[in-house]
Design a protein around this motif. Structure first.
Motif, PDB file in Angstrom:
ATOM      1  N   UNK A 293      -8.193  10.545   4.378  1.00  0.00           N
ATOM      2  CA  UNK A 293      -8.904  11.648   5.025  1.00  0.00           C
ATOM      3  C   UNK A 293     -10.339  11.240   5.367  1.00  0.00           C
ATOM      4  N   UNK A 294     -10.989  10.526   4.455  1.00  0.00           N
ATOM      5  CA  UNK A 294     -12.351  10.058   4.702  1.00  0.00           C
ATOM      6  C   UNK A 294     -12.375   9.053   5.856  1.00  0.00           C
ATOM      7  N   UNK A 295     -11.410   8.134   5.849  1.00  0.00           N
ATOM      8  CA  UNK A 295     -11.330   7.150   6.935  1.00  0.00           C
ATOM      9  C   UNK A 295     -11.085   7.830   8.276  1.00  0.00           C
TER      10      UNK A 295
ATOM     11  N   UNK B 291      -3.530   3.886  11.687  1.00  0.00           N
ATOM     12  CA  UNK B 291      -2.959   5.137  12.204  1.00  0.00           C
ATOM     13  C   UNK B 291      -3.181   6.208  11.129  1.00  0.00           C
ATOM     14  N   UNK B 292      -4.461   6.581  11.005  1.00  0.00           N
ATOM     15  CA  UNK B 292      -4.866   7.390   9.860  1.00  0.00           C
ATOM     16  C   UNK B 292      -4.267   8.791   9.865  1.00  0.00           C
ATOM     17  N   UNK B 293      -4.097   9.373  11.026  1.00  0.00           N
ATOM     18  CA  UNK B 293      -3.528  10.724  11.071  1.00  0.00           C
ATOM     19  C   UNK B 293      -2.072  10.715  10.585  1.00  0.00           C
ATOM     20  N   UNK B 294      -1.282   9.727  11.028  1.00  0.00           N
ATOM     21  CA  UNK B 294       0.112   9.615  10.564  1.00  0.00           C
ATOM     22  C   UNK B 294       0.159   9.311   9.063  1.00  0.00           C
ATOM     23  N   UNK B 295      -0.756   8.462   8.625  1.00  0.00           N
ATOM     24  CA  UNK B 295      -0.812   8.113   7.204  1.00  0.00           C
ATOM     25  C   UNK B 295      -1.133   9.338   6.353  1.00  0.00           C
ATOM     26  N   UNK B 296      -2.111  10.115   6.792  1.00  0.00           N
ATOM     27  CA  UNK B 296      -2.493  11.321   6.048  1.00  0.00           C
ATOM     28  C   UNK B 296      -1.331  12.306   5.981  1.00  0.00           C
ATOM     29  N   UNK B 297      -0.572  12.411   7.065  1.00  0.00           N
ATOM     30  CA  UNK B 297       0.579  13.318   7.090  1.00  0.00           C
ATOM     31  C   UNK B 297       1.609  12.915   6.032  1.00  0.00           C
TER      32      UNK B 297
END
Length: 361
Positions: free
Chosen positions: A236-238, A206-212
């Motif tokens: 962000x790269x992932x 869940x890369x978007x939630x992680x980046x947040x």
């Protein structure tokens, strides 16, 4: 005979004795001789009755119950019994509480509610400290149990975060997310919980939630948290790679511009030779469709060319292909169009089939 008559008789006898000058012994003798028997009997009766009366009064006084003292003693005994019972109950309760305080995880909710806030906080910290020791020893299940018990005494964000660390060590990422979320509901600026949740989001893609979460941690720490900063860059790269791959998969295949295709085709000698009928025989359906595709390609009508070559492949696969002249060219032409549409897997499959039919193609 009355008491007064007896007294008067005695006084008269005494007076007579004094006049006669008799001594004490003579007095007793003459008194006994001179006093009428009836008088003596009366005096004896009066003396006995008066002594009996006094004795009875004394006995009554001795036998009379002392109501006040006995009542007081009885009441005092009852009070003492109640006090002893209350003291025993309190002692038992205290002993039970002390036993529970030594093992607070065995306490019921009612017992916990009966404690004051300070006692609850103290026991919660005790359970947390024990949980930390088990965590350090990598006994995560026992540590989880103790952190869970600590949360019964106090809803502390640290307890949730520590339990989340145990779940993370056990790769139970969904529970990590739940506990960190609970911790952040209690303390929204809790950076450690933010980072733990971000790592769990990353592990579940869940890369978007992680980046947040990683970005929020960077902001709260004024970009001084190296772990949060490097993790944000990695995620962000992932995220970019994942979204790019998703867009490619969802994108409907389409050809590039005609000028691009024309330039590409001109880099090859030709796109294949047309099939020719021999000995008056008609061309196979597949060969006729292939020739049609070549004509559309020469006219730069590439969509129609693709439609014709698809039909040609279908016609080849309906038979064993023994009557088709241009089997290798048909697969090769479709492979080229799939490559131009970025259908790389299908393009590779078509070109391999062409080489199977004609290895020198």
């Amino acid at each position: 005979m009355t008491d007064n008559a007896g007294d008067k008789a005695v006084q008269k006898s005494a007076s007579m004795l004094e006049k006669l000058n008799l001594n004490e012994r003579s007095w007793k003798f003459y008194a006994a001789a001179s006093i009428p028997p009836a008088l003596v009997a009366g005096l004896a009766l009066w003396y006995y009755s008066s002594r009996s009366s006094e004795s009875t009064k004394k006995d009554d006084k001795k036998k009379r119950p002392r109501k006040g003292k006995k009542a007081k003693k009885s009441k005092s005994a009852d009070d003492s019994a109640e006090e002893k019972s209350a003291a025993a109950s309190a002692a038992a309760s205290t002993a039970s509480l002390e036993a529970n305080l030594e093992a607070p995880e065995s306490m019921t909710d009612a017992q916990i509610d009966a404690l004051n806030q300070e006692a609850q906080a103290e026991l919660a910290q005790s359970l947390k400290s024990r949980g930390n020791k088990f965590f350090q020893a990598k006994r995560y299940e026992k540590a989880i149990e103790l952190y869970t018990q600590a949360l019964r005494f106090a809803k502390d964000p640290v307890f949730y975060s520590n339990r989340a660390a145990c779940y993370a060590a056990s790769s139970d990422h969904e529970k990590v997310i739940q506990d960190c979320t609970s911790a952040l509901e209690l303390e929204s600026r809790y950076v450690k919980a933010l980072i733990r949740r971000a790592q769990a989001f990353e592990s579940t893609e869940k890369f978007r939630d992680s980046l947040y979460d990683f970005t929020t941690a960077c902001i709260l720490e004024d970009f001084g948290n190296n772990l949060a900063a490097t993790s944000a860059e990695r995620v962000l790269k992932k995220l970019a790679e994942a979204e790019a791959h998703e867009r490619v998969e969802k994108r409907s295949p389409r050809l590039p511009s005609k000028s691009f295709i024309s330039g590409y085709l001109n880099s090859f000698r030709n796109s294949g030779e047309e099939a020719v009928a021999t000995d008056g025989e008609n061309l196979s359906e597949a060969d006729a469709l292939f020739n049609e595709a070549l004509s559309f390609t020469a006219l730069q009508e590439y969509s129609q060319a693709i439609d014709s070559v698809e039909k040609a492949v279908a016609a080849v696969e309906k038979t064993d292909g023994s009557d088709v002249q241009r089997v290798a060219d048909i697969y090769s032409l479709r492979g080229m169009f799939n490559f131009l549409k970025s259908n790389l897997d299908q393009a590779l499959e078509d070109l391999n089939k062409a080489l199977v039919v004609e290895p020198s193609h």
